[in-house]
Design a protein around this motif. Sequence first.
Motif, PDB file in Angstrom:
ATOM      1  N   THR A   1       0.836  -1.206   0.000  1.00 57.48           N
ATOM      2  CA  THR A   1       0.000   0.000   0.000  1.00 57.48           C
ATOM      3  C   THR A   1       0.867   1.251   0.000  1.00 57.48           C
ATOM      4  O   THR A   1       0.631   2.186  -0.766  1.00 57.48           O
ATOM      5  CB  THR A   1      -0.933   0.004   1.232  1.00 57.48           C
ATOM      6  N   LEU A   2       1.879   1.270   0.856  1.00 60.18           N
ATOM      7  CA  LEU A   2       2.732   2.455   0.988  1.00 60.18           C
ATOM      8  C   LEU A   2       3.381   2.862  -0.331  1.00 60.18           C
ATOM      9  O   LEU A   2       3.443   4.050  -0.652  1.00 60.18           O
ATOM     10  CB  LEU A   2       3.828   2.210   2.036  1.00 60.18           C
ATOM     11  N   LYS A   3       3.857   1.897  -1.089  1.00 65.37           N
ATOM     12  CA  LYS A   3       4.631   2.229  -2.292  1.00 65.37           C
ATOM     13  C   LYS A   3       3.824   2.946  -3.363  1.00 65.37           C
ATOM     14  O   LYS A   3       4.395   3.516  -4.289  1.00 65.37           O
ATOM     15  CB  LYS A   3       5.296   0.982  -2.876  1.00 65.37           C
ATOM     16  N   ASP A   4       2.508   2.944  -3.233  1.00 59.75           N
ATOM     17  CA  ASP A   4       1.669   3.594  -4.233  1.00 59.75           C
ATOM     18  C   ASP A   4       1.409   5.074  -3.953  1.00 59.75           C
ATOM     19  O   ASP A   4       0.843   5.765  -4.796  1.00 59.75           O
ATOM     20  CB  ASP A   4       0.326   2.864  -4.354  1.00 59.75           C
ATOM     21  N   TYR A   5       1.801   5.572  -2.794  1.00 59.45           N
ATOM     22  CA  TYR A   5       1.581   6.985  -2.479  1.00 59.45           C
ATOM     23  C   TYR A   5       2.551   7.867  -3.261  1.00 59.45           C
ATOM     24  O   TYR A   5       3.733   7.564  -3.367  1.00 59.45           O
ATOM     25  CB  TYR A   5       1.736   7.243  -0.975  1.00 59.45           C
ATOM     26  N   ASP A   6       2.032   8.967  -3.792  1.00 57.15           N
ATOM     27  CA  ASP A   6       2.835   9.866  -4.628  1.00 57.15           C
ATOM     28  C   ASP A   6       3.332  11.100  -3.894  1.00 57.15           C
ATOM     29  O   ASP A   6       4.150  11.851  -4.431  1.00 57.15           O
ATOM     30  CB  ASP A   6       2.029  10.311  -5.853  1.00 57.15           C
TER      31      ASP A   6
ATOM     32  N   LEU B   1       0.204   9.857   1.879  1.00 57.52           N
ATOM     33  CA  LEU B   1       0.643   8.770   2.742  1.00 57.52           C
ATOM     34  C   LEU B   1       0.091   8.960   4.153  1.00 57.52           C
ATOM     35  O   LEU B   1      -0.454   8.038   4.755  1.00 57.52           O
ATOM     36  CB  LEU B   1       2.169   8.699   2.760  1.00 57.52           C
ATOM     37  N   LEU B   2       0.205  10.172   4.688  1.00 56.24           N
ATOM     38  CA  LEU B   2      -0.250  10.433   6.049  1.00 56.24           C
ATOM     39  C   LEU B   2      -1.773  10.507   6.150  1.00 56.24           C
ATOM     40  O   LEU B   2      -2.328  10.404   7.241  1.00 56.24           O
ATOM     41  CB  LEU B   2       0.395  11.710   6.582  1.00 56.24           C
ATOM     42  N   ALA B   3      -2.465  10.664   5.035  1.00 50.04           N
ATOM     43  CA  ALA B   3      -3.927  10.649   5.034  1.00 50.04           C
ATOM     44  C   ALA B   3      -4.462   9.221   5.139  1.00 50.04           C
ATOM     45  O   ALA B   3      -5.632   9.016   5.471  1.00 50.04           O
ATOM     46  CB  ALA B   3      -4.473  11.321   3.774  1.00 50.04           C
ATOM     47  N   GLY B   4      -3.589   8.239   4.881  1.00 48.90           N
ATOM     48  CA  GLY B   4      -3.968   6.838   5.067  1.00 48.90           C
ATOM     49  C   GLY B   4      -3.935   6.509   6.547  1.00 48.90           C
ATOM     50  O   GLY B   4      -4.073   7.392   7.397  1.00 48.90           O
TER      51      GLY B   4
END
Length: 153
Positions: free
Chosen positions: A45-50, A55-58
């Motif tokens: 999941t983490l690797k898909d954040y741009d 990332l912190l909104a997850g």
Amino acid sequence: MADLVFNIAKGRVGQYLQNVKSGSPANSRIIVVPIETTGIEADATLKDYDNLSALLAGTSNEQTTMGRKTLAAANITLTVDDTNDRLDIDCDDQVWAAATGNAISALIFCYDPDNTAGTDADLIPLTKHDFVVTPDGSDITAQIAAAGFYRAS
């Protein structure tokens, strides 16, 4: 070495670090963000954040008590290894003095193209390094890897 390279940064980590090292753009930096153990998302999941804001909104949480660290040009070493056909990148160990707060499980290294302005939406996540520690008021030192921070080959 990095435990995870974010999809948006694949093939560009070396360039971003070179930007910081060369001072072009002048205010570019690498920002190290500690991530709490509670709520940390899976690497898939983490690797898909741009960007860091997404990332912190997850469900992943920044450990704000320890605070972020900033790497400037003097903190970074780039070595072109023509014998082994690769670029090795290292950085200074990161130290949090008298660290307190929630347990962490990772450090996220982000590229900030201009540290004088902008928000977390401007920070591009580059790499995640597993780093499990519970702050207890003593100093915490993160040696990213004995072999270096990142290798492109």
